[in-house]
Design an enzyme around this catalytic site. Sequence first.
Site, PDB file in Angstrom:
ATOM      1  CE  LYS A   1       1.964   0.225  -3.460  1.00 19.79           C
ATOM      2  NZ  LYS A   1       0.849   0.954  -2.841  1.00 19.79           N
TER       3      LYS A   1
ATOM      4  CE  LYS B   1       3.592   4.163   3.778  1.00 20.82           C
ATOM      5  NZ  LYS B   1       3.516   5.544   3.403  1.00 20.82           N
TER       6      LYS B   1
ATOM      7  CE  LYS C   1      -3.364  -0.417   2.849  1.00 20.26           C
ATOM      8  NZ  LYS C   1      -3.614   1.003   3.085  1.00 20.26           N
TER       9      LYS C   1
HETATM   10  P1  TYM Z   1       0.296   6.995   0.384  1.00 21.16           P
HETATM   11  O1  TYM Z   1       0.594   7.687   1.665  1.00 21.16           O
HETATM   12  O2  TYM Z   1       0.214   5.513   0.380  1.00 21.16           O
HETATM   13  O3  TYM Z   1       1.352   7.403  -0.702  1.00 21.16           O
HETATM   14  C1  TYM Z   1       1.672   8.750  -0.955  1.00 21.16           C
HETATM   15  C2  TYM Z   1       1.967   8.929  -2.426  1.00 21.16           C
HETATM   16  O4  TYM Z   1       3.069   8.094  -2.824  1.00 21.16           O
HETATM   17  C3  TYM Z   1       2.706   7.364  -3.986  1.00 21.16           C
HETATM   18  N1  TYM Z   1       3.422   6.069  -3.969  1.00 21.16           N
HETATM   19  C4  TYM Z   1       4.190   5.619  -4.969  1.00 21.16           C
HETATM   20  N2  TYM Z   1       4.528   6.169  -6.149  1.00 21.16           N
HETATM   21  C5  TYM Z   1       5.362   5.446  -6.943  1.00 21.16           C
HETATM   22  N3  TYM Z   1       5.852   4.222  -6.616  1.00 21.16           N
HETATM   23  C6  TYM Z   1       5.529   3.643  -5.430  1.00 21.16           C
HETATM   24  N4  TYM Z   1       6.036   2.459  -5.112  1.00 21.16           N
HETATM   25  C7  TYM Z   1       4.664   4.352  -4.549  1.00 21.16           C
HETATM   26  N5  TYM Z   1       4.171   4.085  -3.319  1.00 21.16           N
HETATM   27  C8  TYM Z   1       3.400   5.148  -2.982  1.00 21.16           C
HETATM   28  C9  TYM Z   1       1.211   7.197  -3.883  1.00 21.16           C
HETATM   29  O5  TYM Z   1       0.632   6.925  -5.135  1.00 21.16           O
HETATM   30  C10 TYM Z   1       0.790   8.530  -3.307  1.00 21.16           C
HETATM   31  O6  TYM Z   1       0.625   9.495  -4.326  1.00 21.16           O
HETATM   32  N6  TYM Z   1      -4.614   7.396  -0.183  1.00 21.16           N
HETATM   33  C11 TYM Z   1      -3.386   8.170  -0.276  1.00 21.16           C
HETATM   34  C12 TYM Z   1      -3.353   9.375   0.634  1.00 21.16           C
HETATM   35  C13 TYM Z   1      -4.479  10.321   0.428  1.00 21.16           C
HETATM   36  C14 TYM Z   1      -4.624  11.206  -0.687  1.00 21.16           C
HETATM   37  C15 TYM Z   1      -5.841  11.898  -0.461  1.00 21.16           C
HETATM   38  C16 TYM Z   1      -3.843  11.443  -1.817  1.00 21.16           C
HETATM   39  C17 TYM Z   1      -5.558  10.513   1.239  1.00 21.16           C
HETATM   40  N7  TYM Z   1      -6.379  11.463   0.710  1.00 21.16           N
HETATM   41  C18 TYM Z   1      -6.307  12.862  -1.368  1.00 21.16           C
HETATM   42  C19 TYM Z   1      -4.319  12.407  -2.722  1.00 21.16           C
HETATM   43  C20 TYM Z   1      -5.521  13.103  -2.499  1.00 21.16           C
HETATM   44  C21 TYM Z   1      -2.253   7.251   0.131  1.00 21.16           C
HETATM   45  O7  TYM Z   1      -2.436   6.308   0.856  1.00 21.16           O
HETATM   46  O8  TYM Z   1      -1.024   7.629  -0.262  1.00 21.16           O
END
Ligand code: TYM
Length: 327
Positions: free
Chosen positions: A194, A197, A111
Amino acid sequence: MKTVFSGLKPSGDMTIGNYLGAMKHWPDQQGSARTIFFVPNAHAITVRQDPVQLKKRTYDLVAWLLTVGLDPEKSIILVQSRVSAHAEMCWILDNYVTMGELSRMTEYKDKSQKLGPEGQLVGLFNYPVLMAADILLYSSNEVPVGEDQRQHIELARTIAERFNKLYGETFVLPVATMPASGARIKRLDDPSKKMSKSDHPDSFIMLQEPLDSIKAKFKKAVTDSDNTIKYDKTLKPAVSNLLEIYSGFSEESIDVIVDRYTNKGYGELKTDLGELVVEKLSTLQLAFNKIRADEQNLERVISEGSEKAAEIANKKLSEVKEKLGLL
Ligand code: TYM
């Protein structure tokens, strides 16, 4: 009883990657474990957000959590900014992690490179520590996430171990759990990356994708060189990705799908996959629209859930403050 905890950031439209890799699996242990799911909206402001959009997306996400089957009677659903213990715990944990460790986080490296010096905010750098605070506050045993979050959860575990060594048993050591397939859904136009969005619209399918563009996007999806359908992530990354998406939506094993397509070509697989995803997403979108329309109910779910969560989180925070001698 073990605790299962996870969350989704309200920073953009959700893709089928978020769904297949994470959210779809969250109701699995509802009823048999303590299940807590949240919207990390404080994480979202590590990149600039339009406040009106951020609010809207937070409600959207809570509505999606209910759409996929989370039940506020059985799971705690909260919004991060409503439980101030997250921010307080983050500050405390900041003192148990080094700049070197945070510099090694691949998400930060990616990022910060994309955003340039102006976007390299302290909050973005510190993002994994707030995430550790989220997880550790609730004594989470399992964190169901996609592959891209594994490193962050391992860091949370390292921080917990370090703290426990210094002050005695305080935090539960969390483990990242991932689905056997679908943990890393790739871009439709480039299976080496990956699905996310923030990329080109042809590369992803949103959960709220207009139904008429789904088939066209799958038709345009890149495929591999020869026209045989096999699951091989190294030699056939594009087709393997399509098979994972297929399996995630049809609930069939990849082997069963591959068998069905013996002697059939990529064109047929892509057409069928388009139809399957249209069918599944149209059902989900209908349910979502109904739930999303009642914002008062969403607000009630958020306040009641956040209140229950605050009780758990504040207890852990007090325990930690006590151990550190913070009056
Ligand atoms: P975020 O919002 O980017 O994504 C949410 C969840 O979706 C999964 N994900 C994917 N899985 C498979 N293929 C993909 N292309 C793909 N894109 C996204 C992510 O692995 C995630 O599980 N940092 C986290 C949010 C967060 C969090 C936490 C999660 C903040 N605090 C504590 C767990 C525990 C995030 O940005 O997810």
